[in-house]
Design an enzyme around this catalytic site. Structure first.
Site, mmCIF file in Angstrom:
data_model
loop_
_atom_site.group_PDB
_atom_site.id
_atom_site.type_symbol
_atom_site.label_atom_id
_atom_site.label_comp_id
_atom_site.label_asym_id
_atom_site.label_seq_id
_atom_site.Cartn_x
_atom_site.Cartn_y
_atom_site.Cartn_z
ATOM 1 N N ARG A 101 1.061 -1.230 -0.201
ATOM 2 C CA ARG A 101 0.547 0.167 0.399
ATOM 3 C C ARG A 101 1.144 1.292 -0.062
ATOM 4 O O ARG A 101 1.617 1.480 1.106
ATOM 5 C CB ARG A 101 -1.126 -0.001 1.440
ATOM 6 C CG ARG A 101 -1.656 1.154 1.541
ATOM 7 C CD ARG A 101 -3.097 1.219 2.757
ATOM 8 N NE ARG A 101 -3.815 0.941 1.965
ATOM 9 C CZ ARG A 101 -5.539 0.217 1.742
ATOM 10 N NH1 ARG A 101 -5.457 1.588 3.138
ATOM 11 N NH2 ARG A 101 -6.514 -0.035 2.028
ATOM 12 N N GLN A 131 -9.548 -4.758 -4.199
ATOM 13 C CA GLN A 131 -10.761 -3.313 -3.586
ATOM 14 C C GLN A 131 -12.126 -4.122 -5.197
ATOM 15 O O GLN A 131 -12.741 -4.361 -4.377
ATOM 16 C CB GLN A 131 -10.870 -2.094 -3.452
ATOM 17 C CG GLN A 131 -12.424 -1.642 -2.864
ATOM 18 C CD GLN A 131 -13.124 -1.704 -2.040
ATOM 19 O OE1 GLN A 131 -12.378 -1.829 -0.726
ATOM 20 N NE2 GLN A 131 -14.380 -2.431 -1.696
ATOM 21 N N ASP A 218 -17.428 6.897 -1.843
ATOM 22 C CA ASP A 218 -16.242 6.451 -1.517
ATOM 23 C C ASP A 218 -15.923 8.052 -0.888
ATOM 24 O O ASP A 218 -16.778 8.767 -0.714
ATOM 25 C CB ASP A 218 -15.275 6.348 -2.602
ATOM 26 C CG ASP A 218 -13.513 6.375 -2.146
ATOM 27 O OD1 ASP A 218 -13.283 5.806 -0.613
ATOM 28 O OD2 ASP A 218 -12.495 6.137 -2.562
ATOM 29 N N CYS A 254 -16.429 1.395 -0.156
ATOM 30 C CA CYS A 254 -15.585 0.353 -0.185
ATOM 31 C C CYS A 254 -14.633 0.402 1.482
ATOM 32 O O CYS A 254 -14.041 -0.465 1.915
ATOM 33 C CB CYS A 254 -13.915 0.486 -0.824
ATOM 34 S SG CYS A 254 -14.015 2.537 -1.050
HETATM 35 N N1 CP Z 1 -11.028 -0.749 1.484
HETATM 36 C C1 CP Z 1 -9.655 -1.083 2.650
HETATM 37 O O1 CP Z 1 -9.335 -1.089 1.194
HETATM 38 O O2 CP Z 1 -9.807 -0.485 3.781
HETATM 39 P P1 CP Z 1 -9.124 -0.313 4.246
HETATM 40 O O3 CP Z 1 -7.921 1.171 4.092
HETATM 41 O O4 CP Z 1 -9.158 -0.563 5.358
HETATM 42 O O5 CP Z 1 -7.593 -1.383 4.094
HETATM 43 N N1 NVA Z 2 -10.143 6.866 -2.513
HETATM 44 C C1 NVA Z 2 -9.345 6.428 -0.824
HETATM 45 C C2 NVA Z 2 -9.866 5.104 -0.453
HETATM 46 C C3 NVA Z 2 -9.647 4.449 0.781
HETATM 47 C C4 NVA Z 2 -9.619 2.228 0.727
HETATM 48 C C5 NVA Z 2 -8.064 6.494 -0.362
HETATM 49 O O1 NVA Z 2 -7.383 6.363 -1.344
HETATM 50 O O2 NVA Z 2 -8.160 6.959 0.553
#
Ligand code: CP
Ligand code: NVA
Length: 298
Positions: A101, A131, A218, A254
């Site tokens: 991430r 996702q 979102d 999400c």
């Molecule tokens: N939807 C999602 O990726 O959630 P997290 O940020 O909690 O991993």
């Molecule tokens: N668009 C959001 C998604 C979180 C799962 C972000 O990037 O923070």
């Protein structure tokens, strides 16, 4: 093979991953579950917080007989002087998969280039393919088909961009409503056009809802965008999903949800698909890991 974005899979491979997810879910519910990833390890690099992605990957690996190692921002030398490519090379000597991430999508691309094990994007500023896998599984569970009209009401970034590509690869019909200036990227639209099925795009959330079976939203201020909060809250006025907007359609989200911003408290406390989506992240990622390991059907 890596999953930097959902279209790294061919459409047939995407369906195979979803089918494997279904198979593993059924096996875990009805018989003694198999452990196809026994003794295998997933390294999980996280530059940003996570509830679902982290816990679903970690739990999924445990259920498959393997192990996951969480590597937060202060756990490894990455970000403290060791280049990403060296991290990729070294982790590949230990582990069987890497999920990452990252803030900058280019970083997960570089990781995939230098790692010799599969790299799975666990969210970047551009994409969230895991996702999309969970979302497609959820839609298939609910409707028995992916031939469903989804109205996206929100930002045109990571989650909606991967969903747009996932829709182009399947029967899903997607309309994306964003404020002007927050549309999905040209490069994503072009990839969807190349696959012959770009999403319908509008800046009018009301028109996106016409004919929609599901409404998806979102957060407005994504992780890493905190300094743009005032600008984004203003831009997204009129895009909040209320009970009136939703009608009798299910909501997809999400998560995390920011109640009072993109969605109301009443909607989140009502009947929706967001908890199923969260659970399906785990099933979908288990399907992906087993498929990537070449152990599908085992
Ligand atoms: N939807 C999602 O990726 O959630 P997290 O940020 O909690 O991993
Ligand atoms: N668009 C959001 C998604 C979180 C799962 C972000 O990037 O923070």
């Amino acid at each position: 093979m890596d999953l930097v974005d959902i279209d790294d899979l061919a459409p047939g491979e995407l369906h195979a991953v979803l089918d494997e997810a279904d198979r593993l879910r059924t096996a875990s519910e009805t018989s003694s579950p198999t452990k196809p990833l026994r003794d295998q390890t997933l390294a999980m690099i996280f530059e940003k917080p996570s509830t679902r992605t982290r816990v679903s990957f970690e739990t999924g690996m445990t259920q498959l007989g393997g192990h996951a190692v969480f590597l937060g921002p202060d756990d490894i030398h990455l970000g403290h002087g060791e280049p990403l490519r060296d991290t990729a090379r070294v982790l590949s000597r230990y582990v069987d998969f890497i999920t990452a991430r990252v803030f900058d999508h280019a970083d997960v691309v570089e990781l995939a280039e230098y790692a010799t094990v599969p790299v799975i994007n666990g969210l970047s500023d551009q994409a969230h393919p895991c996702q999309t896998l969970g979302d497609l599984l959820t839609i298939r569970d609910r409707f028995g088909t992916l031939d469903v009209d989804v109205a996206w009401v929100g930002d045109g970034n990571n989650v909606s961009q991967s969903l747009a590509l996932g829709a182009a690869m399947t029967d899903l019909e997607l309309t994306v409503a964003t404020p002007s200036g927050y549309e999905i990227d040209d490069s994503v639209r072009e990839r969807a056009v190349e696959m012959g099925a770009p999403p319908t795009e509008t800046t009018d959330p009301g028109s996106a809802l016409t004919g929609a079976d599901v409404v998806y939203t979102d957060i407005w201020v994504s992780m890493g965008e905190e300094d743009r909060r005032a600008e984004k809250l203003q831009a997204f006025e009129g895009f909040q999903v209320t009970r009136a907007v939703l009608g009798d359609r299910p909501l997809m989200h999400c998560l995390p949800a920011h109640r009072g911003e993109e969605v109301t408290d009443a909607v989140m406390e009502g009947d929706h698909l967001a908890w199923d989506q969260a659970e399906n992240r785990m099933h979908a990622q288990k399907g992906l890991l087993v498929w990537l390991a070449g152990a599908a059907g085992a």
